[in-house]
Design a protein around this motif. Sequence first.
Motif, PDB file in Angstrom:
ATOM      1  N   UNK A 148       0.846  -1.198   0.000  1.00 30.15           N
ATOM      2  CA  UNK A 148       0.000   0.000   0.000  1.00 30.15           C
ATOM      3  C   UNK A 148       0.880   1.247   0.000  1.00 30.15           C
ATOM      4  N   UNK A 149       1.923   1.235   0.836  1.00 27.57           N
ATOM      5  CA  UNK A 149       2.832   2.377   0.890  1.00 27.57           C
ATOM      6  C   UNK A 149       3.554   2.573  -0.437  1.00 27.57           C
ATOM      7  N   UNK A 150       4.032   1.484  -1.045  1.00 28.43           N
ATOM      8  CA  UNK A 150       4.732   1.576  -2.334  1.00 28.43           C
ATOM      9  C   UNK A 150       3.818   2.182  -3.392  1.00 28.43           C
ATOM     10  N   UNK A 151       2.593   1.692  -3.472  1.00 25.35           N
ATOM     11  CA  UNK A 151       1.657   2.205  -4.467  1.00 25.35           C
ATOM     12  C   UNK A 151       1.364   3.692  -4.246  1.00 25.35           C
ATOM     13  N   UNK A 152       1.186   4.072  -2.994  1.00 24.99           N
ATOM     14  CA  UNK A 152       0.889   5.471  -2.683  1.00 24.99           C
ATOM     15  C   UNK A 152       2.066   6.369  -3.044  1.00 24.99           C
ATOM     16  N   UNK A 153       3.285   5.907  -2.735  1.00 29.40           N
ATOM     17  CA  UNK A 153       4.469   6.721  -3.031  1.00 29.40           C
ATOM     18  C   UNK A 153       4.751   6.799  -4.526  1.00 29.40           C
ATOM     19  N   UNK A 154       4.493   5.725  -5.256  1.00 29.30           N
ATOM     20  CA  UNK A 154       4.672   5.764  -6.713  1.00 29.30           C
ATOM     21  C   UNK A 154       3.694   6.736  -7.358  1.00 29.30           C
ATOM     22  N   UNK A 155       2.468   6.755  -6.862  1.00 30.35           N
ATOM     23  CA  UNK A 155       1.490   7.719  -7.376  1.00 30.35           C
ATOM     24  C   UNK A 155       1.910   9.140  -7.017  1.00 30.35           C
ATOM     25  N   UNK A 156       2.446   9.305  -5.818  1.00 34.66           N
ATOM     26  CA  UNK A 156       2.911  10.620  -5.395  1.00 34.66           C
ATOM     27  C   UNK A 156       4.093  11.086  -6.252  1.00 34.66           C
ATOM     28  N   UNK A 157       4.957  10.162  -6.619  1.00 37.55           N
ATOM     29  CA  UNK A 157       6.096  10.489  -7.473  1.00 37.55           C
ATOM     30  C   UNK A 157       5.608  11.001  -8.833  1.00 37.55           C
ATOM     31  N   UNK A 158       4.533  10.411  -9.341  1.00 35.60           N
ATOM     32  CA  UNK A 158       3.977  10.838 -10.627  1.00 35.60           C
ATOM     33  C   UNK A 158       3.407  12.254 -10.542  1.00 35.60           C
ATOM     34  N   UNK A 159       2.736  12.571  -9.436  1.00 35.44           N
ATOM     35  CA  UNK A 159       2.043  13.854  -9.318  1.00 35.44           C
ATOM     36  C   UNK A 159       2.930  14.974  -8.795  1.00 35.44           C
ATOM     37  N   UNK A 160       3.900  14.660  -7.967  1.00 29.47           N
ATOM     38  CA  UNK A 160       4.755  15.703  -7.373  1.00 29.47           C
ATOM     39  C   UNK A 160       6.178  15.514  -7.871  1.00 29.47           C
ATOM     40  N   UNK A 161       7.067  15.027  -7.001  1.00 33.27           N
ATOM     41  CA  UNK A 161       8.439  14.739  -7.424  1.00 33.27           C
ATOM     42  C   UNK A 161       9.027  13.676  -6.508  1.00 33.27           C
ATOM     43  N   UNK A 162      10.120  13.060  -6.900  1.00 34.76           N
ATOM     44  CA  UNK A 162      10.704  11.998  -6.090  1.00 34.76           C
ATOM     45  C   UNK A 162      11.157  12.469  -4.706  1.00 34.76           C
ATOM     46  N   UNK A 163      11.525  13.723  -4.554  1.00 34.71           N
ATOM     47  CA  UNK A 163      11.943  14.230  -3.255  1.00 34.71           C
ATOM     48  C   UNK A 163      10.820  14.162  -2.230  1.00 34.71           C
ATOM     49  N   UNK A 164       9.616  14.511  -2.648  1.00 37.20           N
ATOM     50  CA  UNK A 164       8.455  14.451  -1.756  1.00 37.20           C
ATOM     51  C   UNK A 164       8.154  12.997  -1.398  1.00 37.20           C
ATOM     52  N   UNK A 165       8.219  12.110  -2.392  1.00 39.86           N
ATOM     53  CA  UNK A 165       7.961  10.695  -2.133  1.00 39.86           C
ATOM     54  C   UNK A 165       8.998  10.106  -1.175  1.00 39.86           C
ATOM     55  N   UNK A 166      10.261  10.482  -1.333  1.00 38.24           N
ATOM     56  CA  UNK A 166      11.301   9.983  -0.430  1.00 38.24           C
ATOM     57  C   UNK A 166      11.116  10.517   0.985  1.00 38.24           C
ATOM     58  N   UNK A 167      10.706  11.756   1.115  1.00 43.28           N
ATOM     59  CA  UNK A 167      10.434  12.319   2.439  1.00 43.28           C
ATOM     60  C   UNK A 167       9.301  11.567   3.114  1.00 43.28           C
ATOM     61  N   UNK A 168       8.253  11.286   2.374  1.00 50.89           N
ATOM     62  CA  UNK A 168       7.124  10.550   2.947  1.00 50.89           C
ATOM     63  C   UNK A 168       7.500   9.101   3.257  1.00 50.89           C
ATOM     64  N   UNK A 169       8.396   8.515   2.475  1.00 51.60           N
ATOM     65  CA  UNK A 169       8.888   7.172   2.775  1.00 51.60           C
ATOM     66  C   UNK A 169       9.626   7.177   4.113  1.00 51.60           C
ATOM     67  N   UNK A 170      10.491   8.153   4.297  1.00 51.00           N
ATOM     68  CA  UNK A 170      11.238   8.230   5.557  1.00 51.00           C
ATOM     69  C   UNK A 170      10.296   8.453   6.739  1.00 51.00           C
TER      70      UNK A 170
END
Length: 156
Positions: A80-102
């Motif tokens: 669930x987390x992976x899917x959410x972060x991949x969608x976030x990467x598409x809409x925002x940028x990888x930096x935001x997705x990495x911050x949310x992963x951490x």
Amino acid sequence: MKHSTTPRTRIQRPRRGPGPARRIGRSLALVLPVVMVLSGTLAVTRVNWTGSPSSSVLTASDASAPGGTAHARTKAPQDVLRDRLLAELQHKNPGVALTHLQEAVNGRPSLAAHCASIARALGRAAVRVYGPSRAQAYARPVCDTSFASGVMAAHA
């Protein structure tokens, strides 16, 4: 005249049963564990375990969960987390997705075992969306630089 050496005290009468403090203590000893177990059970059913912020709270027995299918509700938390972060990467940028992963790993330490694989997946997706050089610019030391290794794996 003979003087007594012992101080005069009031004559104490024997108590008739336990005092009020003892009765209150016994009542708390019986009621408090029951209250704590019930409140803990209710708290666990009200926790948002998905990691996504939502205003509605779902309980374990709620069959009308958003997402519709039973398969979506049985996904593992890391998926669930992976899917959410991949969608976030598409809409925002990888930096935001990495911050949310951490933040997710800090909030739920059980996800730490899956952090590297999620970060690598984010790196591969970032290469597909942004290209290798721009994706590498977003690399940061989340999960032992697994994002960077995912970028390199997708680029090679």
